[in-house]
Design a protein around this motif. Structure first.
Motif: not given
Length: 347
Positions: A137-143, A149-152
């Motif tokens: 439920d926590n995908p990237p929300k913005t470009w 790449v560290a957070k996601f």
């Protein structure tokens, strides 16, 4: 009765008994689910109505294929499916026949979308999609988060083409949707976008070359974050794939149908374009893939179910944060943008 007359009458009788050959038209599409959708909803029923035989070819880079055919003087296709920016570039390079608006309804698309050379028939969004097993439920929300790449962490897949990616690169760098093309129109704008793409390049696992490939990457879970077209993503999602996507920050474009310069069956091609883009047929396309009609009449009379509207890029609830692809910019700058992109890729 003379022998010669008997032979002539016999020849006429044999000729009358032979089957009448149907008009053959060749159409080139992108193939995959999208090409099949165009066939089932649009050209197959239109061809049946007209009594045409249609031969389909597929090509992932329609503009390159078009240019090769026209410049070599060996045009084999009568109708080619292009992105509207590609259509505008092709028209500027004299690769297309002018559309015959005595055959095609000139009032079937909004004035701002009308083209003299490439008939716009549907709209789509280039979107961010992701593997729901990877991000929950926590995908990237913005470009900007797609670039983080560290957070996601995860495998990323981008299209191996400048179109749409340079706009997305600027969005990832904090440029507002309304300012993307003003920034790109400055001397440093394109360089800024390419620099941003160069920064994420080491973290891109796949540079895909066809929409079908991007969908397969999502379906097979071979990439965690994929830049793709909303119709491709929606098809995988509808088929039960563990994916989702967002229209936030999407780049909205239109696709169009054109007749190559020197097409062998030009008049028949115009008639098929007119028939295959009737309102009911462009609305029917949404039965197969989530690309909405450009013709406003396609949205009328309940041709598209209300629950399907939410999957279309140009629906009011989806288009608010989007960038609309600017075909004029791509005509003027497309070659330079692609060259800069290719040089970045080669480094």
């Amino acid at each position: 009765m003379s022998r010669l007359l008997r032979i002539s009458l016999a020849a006429i009788a044999v000729s009358a008994a032979l089957p009448v050959h149907a008009q053959t038209v060749t159409i080139t599409t992108a193939g995959g689910d999208y090409g099949n959708a165009i066939k089932e909803a649009m050209w197959a029923p239109a061809a049946k109505e007209l009594g045409y035989d249609v031969r389909e070819e597929t090509q992932s880079d329609g503009l390159a294929a078009l240019k090769m055919q026209v410049t070599s003087g060996a045009v084999t296709t009568d109708i080619i499916h292009l992105g509207s920016p590609e259509g505008a570039q092709a028209a500027a390079q004299s690769l297309l026949e002018p559309l015959d608006y005595k055959i095609i309804d000139p009032n079937s698309v909004p004035a701002g979308a009308k083209s003299d050379y490439c008939y716009p028939f549907d709209s789509y969004g280039t979107v961010m999609s992701w593997n729901t097993k990877t991000y929950g439920d926590n995908p990237p929300k913005t470009w900007a988060e797609f670039w983080d790449v560290a957070k996601f962490p995860g495998r990323r897949a981008l299209r191996a083409n400048a179109q749409d990616l340079i706009e997305i690169a600027l969005l990832s760098d904090g440029v507002a949707p309304a300012d993307v093309y003003p920034v790109l129109s400055t001397p440093e704008g394109l360089e800024r976008a390419i620099k941003r793409l160069d920064a994420i390049k080491p973290n891109v696992s796949v540079w895909w070359t066809s929409g079908a490939q991007s969908a397969q990457l999502l379906k097979d879970g071979e990439a965690d974050l994929v830049v793709t077209w909303n119709g491709r993503a929606q098809t995988v999602k509808t088929d039960g794939g563990a994916i989702d996507y967002t229209f936030k920050g999407s780049v909205i474009g239109t696709d169009c149908l054109a007749v190559p310069k020197g097409a062998p069956n030009k008049e028949a091609a115009m008639k098929l374009i007119a028939a295959m883009t009737q309102p009911a047929r462009v609305a029917k396309l949404t039965d197969f893939i989530a690309y909405g009609p450009v013709n406003p009449a396609g949205y009328e009379g309940g041709l598209i179910p209300k629950d399907r509207l939410k999957t279309l890029a140009t629906a009011p609830e989806n288009a608010g944060t989007s960038v609309f692809s600017n075909a004029d910019w791509w005509v003027k700058n497309g070659e330079a943008a692609q060259k800069a992109f290719d040089e970045m890729m080669a480094r």
